[in-house]
Design a protein around this motif. Structure first.
Motif, PDB file in Angstrom:
ATOM      1  N   GLY A   1       0.812  -1.204   0.000  1.00 33.46           N
ATOM      2  CA  GLY A   1       0.000   0.000   0.000  1.00 33.46           C
ATOM      3  C   GLY A   1       0.847   1.256   0.000  1.00 33.46           C
ATOM      4  N   LYS A   2       1.927   1.251   0.773  1.00 34.76           N
ATOM      5  CA  LYS A   2       2.815   2.419   0.854  1.00 34.76           C
ATOM      6  C   LYS A   2       3.472   2.684  -0.497  1.00 34.76           C
ATOM      7  CE  LYS A   2       5.334   5.448   3.180  1.00 34.76           C
ATOM      8  NZ  LYS A   2       4.996   6.780   2.751  1.00 34.76           N
ATOM      9  N   GLN A   3       3.917   1.630  -1.185  1.00 35.48           N
ATOM     10  CA  GLN A   3       4.544   1.788  -2.493  1.00 35.48           C
ATOM     11  C   GLN A   3       3.550   2.337  -3.520  1.00 35.48           C
ATOM     12  OE1 GLN A   3       5.833  -2.268  -2.907  1.00 35.48           O
ATOM     13  NE2 GLN A   3       7.980  -1.735  -2.550  1.00 35.48           N
ATOM     14  N   THR A   4       2.324   1.826  -3.484  1.00 37.80           N
ATOM     15  CA  THR A   4       1.296   2.290  -4.410  1.00 37.80           C
ATOM     16  C   THR A   4       0.986   3.762  -4.159  1.00 37.80           C
ATOM     17  OG1 THR A   4       0.337   0.074  -4.448  1.00 37.80           O
ATOM     18  CG2 THR A   4      -1.038   1.859  -5.262  1.00 37.80           C
ATOM     19  N   LEU A   5       0.854   4.138  -2.886  1.00 35.92           N
ATOM     20  CA  LEU A   5       0.563   5.524  -2.543  1.00 35.92           C
ATOM     21  C   LEU A   5       1.732   6.440  -2.918  1.00 35.92           C
ATOM     22  CD1 LEU A   5      -1.690   7.227  -1.277  1.00 35.92           C
ATOM     23  CD2 LEU A   5      -0.498   6.992   0.903  1.00 35.92           C
TER      24      LEU A   5
ATOM     25  N   PRO B   1     -10.697  13.434  -3.500  1.00 33.00           N
ATOM     26  CA  PRO B   1      -9.424  12.722  -3.625  1.00 33.00           C
ATOM     27  C   PRO B   1      -8.294  13.391  -2.844  1.00 33.00           C
ATOM     28  CG  PRO B   1     -10.199  13.450  -5.787  1.00 33.00           C
ATOM     29  CD  PRO B   1     -11.230  13.836  -4.788  1.00 33.00           C
ATOM     30  N   ILE B   2      -8.338  14.707  -2.724  1.00 36.05           N
ATOM     31  CA  ILE B   2      -7.303  15.409  -1.960  1.00 36.05           C
ATOM     32  C   ILE B   2      -7.381  15.002  -0.499  1.00 36.05           C
ATOM     33  CG2 ILE B   2      -6.540  17.683  -1.168  1.00 36.05           C
ATOM     34  CD1 ILE B   2      -7.575  18.757  -3.910  1.00 36.05           C
ATOM     35  N   GLY B   3      -8.583  15.003   0.042  1.00 36.00           N
ATOM     36  CA  GLY B   3      -8.764  14.595   1.435  1.00 36.00           C
ATOM     37  C   GLY B   3      -8.373  13.147   1.672  1.00 36.00           C
ATOM     38  N   LEU B   4      -8.767  12.269   0.758  1.00 36.92           N
ATOM     39  CA  LEU B   4      -8.406  10.857   0.895  1.00 36.92           C
ATOM     40  C   LEU B   4      -6.902  10.660   0.843  1.00 36.92           C
ATOM     41  CD1 LEU B   4     -11.174   9.180  -1.286  1.00 36.92           C
ATOM     42  CD2 LEU B   4     -10.954   9.125   1.203  1.00 36.92           C
ATOM     43  N   LEU B   5      -6.234  11.382  -0.045  1.00 39.22           N
ATOM     44  CA  LEU B   5      -4.772  11.290  -0.127  1.00 39.22           C
ATOM     45  C   LEU B   5      -4.108  11.702   1.179  1.00 39.22           C
ATOM     46  CD1 LEU B   5      -3.649  12.645  -3.603  1.00 39.22           C
ATOM     47  CD2 LEU B   5      -2.948  10.520  -2.531  1.00 39.22           C
ATOM     48  N   LEU B   6      -4.559  12.794   1.746  1.00 44.48           N
ATOM     49  CA  LEU B   6      -3.959  13.284   2.984  1.00 44.48           C
ATOM     50  C   LEU B   6      -4.171  12.312   4.138  1.00 44.48           C
ATOM     51  CD1 LEU B   6      -4.890  17.050   2.714  1.00 44.48           C
ATOM     52  CD2 LEU B   6      -2.607  16.051   2.533  1.00 44.48           C
TER      53      LEU B   6
ATOM     54  N   MET C   1      -5.794   2.329   4.214  1.00 41.72           N
ATOM     55  CA  MET C   1      -6.330   3.138   3.115  1.00 41.72           C
ATOM     56  C   MET C   1      -5.302   3.377   2.013  1.00 41.72           C
ATOM     57  SD  MET C   1      -8.565   6.071   5.021  1.00 41.72           S
ATOM     58  CE  MET C   1      -8.950   6.877   3.477  1.00 41.72           C
ATOM     59  N   GLN C   2      -4.038   3.080   2.258  1.00 43.70           N
ATOM     60  CA  GLN C   2      -2.984   3.451   1.326  1.00 43.70           C
ATOM     61  C   GLN C   2      -3.129   2.795  -0.039  1.00 43.70           C
ATOM     62  OE1 GLN C   2       0.591   2.661   3.556  1.00 43.70           O
ATOM     63  NE2 GLN C   2       0.472   4.652   4.590  1.00 43.70           N
ATOM     64  N   ARG C   3      -3.327   1.504  -0.084  1.00 46.18           N
ATOM     65  CA  ARG C   3      -3.419   0.820  -1.378  1.00 46.18           C
ATOM     66  C   ARG C   3      -4.658   1.242  -2.176  1.00 46.18           C
ATOM     67  NH1 ARG C   3      -1.621  -2.624  -4.823  1.00 46.18           N
ATOM     68  NH2 ARG C   3      -2.881  -4.261  -5.727  1.00 46.18           N
ATOM     69  N   PRO C   4      -5.874   1.197  -1.579  1.00 46.01           N
ATOM     70  CA  PRO C   4      -7.043   1.594  -2.378  1.00 46.01           C
ATOM     71  C   PRO C   4      -6.986   3.049  -2.843  1.00 46.01           C
ATOM     72  CG  PRO C   4      -7.742   0.730  -0.235  1.00 46.01           C
ATOM     73  CD  PRO C   4      -6.263   0.700  -0.267  1.00 46.01           C
ATOM     74  N   VAL C   5      -6.552   3.938  -1.976  1.00 50.48           N
ATOM     75  CA  VAL C   5      -6.475   5.348  -2.361  1.00 50.48           C
ATOM     76  C   VAL C   5      -5.390   5.544  -3.418  1.00 50.48           C
ATOM     77  CG1 VAL C   5      -5.907   7.672  -1.535  1.00 50.48           C
ATOM     78  CG2 VAL C   5      -7.443   6.217  -0.208  1.00 50.48           C
TER      79      VAL C   5
ATOM     80  N   PHE D   1      -6.768   4.394  -6.686  1.00 49.89           N
ATOM     81  CA  PHE D   1      -7.774   5.357  -7.140  1.00 49.89           C
ATOM     82  C   PHE D   1      -7.109   6.587  -7.746  1.00 49.89           C
ATOM     83  CE2 PHE D   1     -10.537   9.027  -5.822  1.00 49.89           C
ATOM     84  CZ  PHE D   1     -11.503   8.854  -6.792  1.00 49.89           C
ATOM     85  N   ILE D   2      -6.090   7.110  -7.096  1.00 54.16           N
ATOM     86  CA  ILE D   2      -5.401   8.298  -7.602  1.00 54.16           C
ATOM     87  C   ILE D   2      -4.655   7.972  -8.894  1.00 54.16           C
ATOM     88  CG2 ILE D   2      -3.612  10.015  -7.094  1.00 54.16           C
ATOM     89  CD1 ILE D   2      -6.326  10.359  -5.587  1.00 54.16           C
ATOM     90  N   LEU D   3      -4.027   6.809  -8.972  1.00 53.47           N
ATOM     91  CA  LEU D   3      -3.352   6.409 -10.211  1.00 53.47           C
ATOM     92  C   LEU D   3      -4.361   6.291 -11.353  1.00 53.47           C
ATOM     93  CD1 LEU D   3      -0.818   3.783  -8.845  1.00 53.47           C
ATOM     94  CD2 LEU D   3      -0.292   6.034  -9.787  1.00 53.47           C
ATOM     95  N   TRP D   4      -5.539   5.768 -11.063  1.00 60.57           N
ATOM     96  CA  TRP D   4      -6.591   5.664 -12.075  1.00 60.57           C
ATOM     97  C   TRP D   4      -7.021   7.060 -12.534  1.00 60.57           C
ATOM     98  CZ3 TRP D   4     -11.819   7.128 -11.875  1.00 60.57           C
ATOM     99  CH2 TRP D   4     -12.602   6.660 -12.924  1.00 60.57           C
ATOM    100  N   LEU D   5      -7.230   7.975 -11.570  1.00 56.37           N
ATOM    101  CA  LEU D   5      -7.610   9.342 -11.938  1.00 56.37           C
ATOM    102  C   LEU D   5      -6.529  10.026 -12.775  1.00 56.37           C
ATOM    103  CD1 LEU D   5      -9.205  10.787  -8.657  1.00 56.37           C
ATOM    104  CD2 LEU D   5     -10.358  10.264 -10.811  1.00 56.37           C
TER     105      LEU D   5
END
Length: 105
Positions: free
Chosen positions: A8-12, A68-73, A81-85, A88-92
């Motif tokens: 999750g950390k690597q994805t984020l 997405p900004i709030g979820l990232l923070l 939450m790191q992997r799903p968020v 999601f951000i990579l998809w966006l």
């Protein structure tokens, strides 16, 4: 055999790196600062505030882009939450790149 799945950390981190590359320099510096350990005390309140702004997306000035900004923070400090968020951000970001390419050419 499948490639090992990213944590999750690597994805984020990958999502943040790509986001910083797409932003103007000043905004990228702000995003980079929020990733640091010194900004830890600011991230969670800002993330919650951004998600609250997203709830009022129908009003002028605030919009759904705050979600997405709030979820990232928040994801920076909440490991589950790191992997799903991050995904999601990579998809966006991928959708954003395609949209820019479509209108540029």
């Amino acid at each position: 055999m499948d490639a090992p799945q990213k944590s999750g950390k690597q994805t984020l981190d990958e999502a943040f790196d790509q986001l910083e590359a797409q932003l103007p320099q000043r905004a990228a510096r702000a995003v980079h600062w929020t990733r640091g350990s010194r900004a830890r005390w600011v991230r969670l309140p800002l993330g919650i505030l951004a998600i609250c702004f997203a709830v009022f997306w129908f009003m002028p000035i605030v919009g759904l882009e705050w979600l997405p900004i709030g979820l990232l923070l928040i994801a920076l400090d909440v490991p589950f939450m790191q992997r799903p968020v991050g995904l999601f951000i990579l998809w966006l970001l991928e959708k954003w790149k395609r949209l820019r390419a479509r209108y540029a050419g």
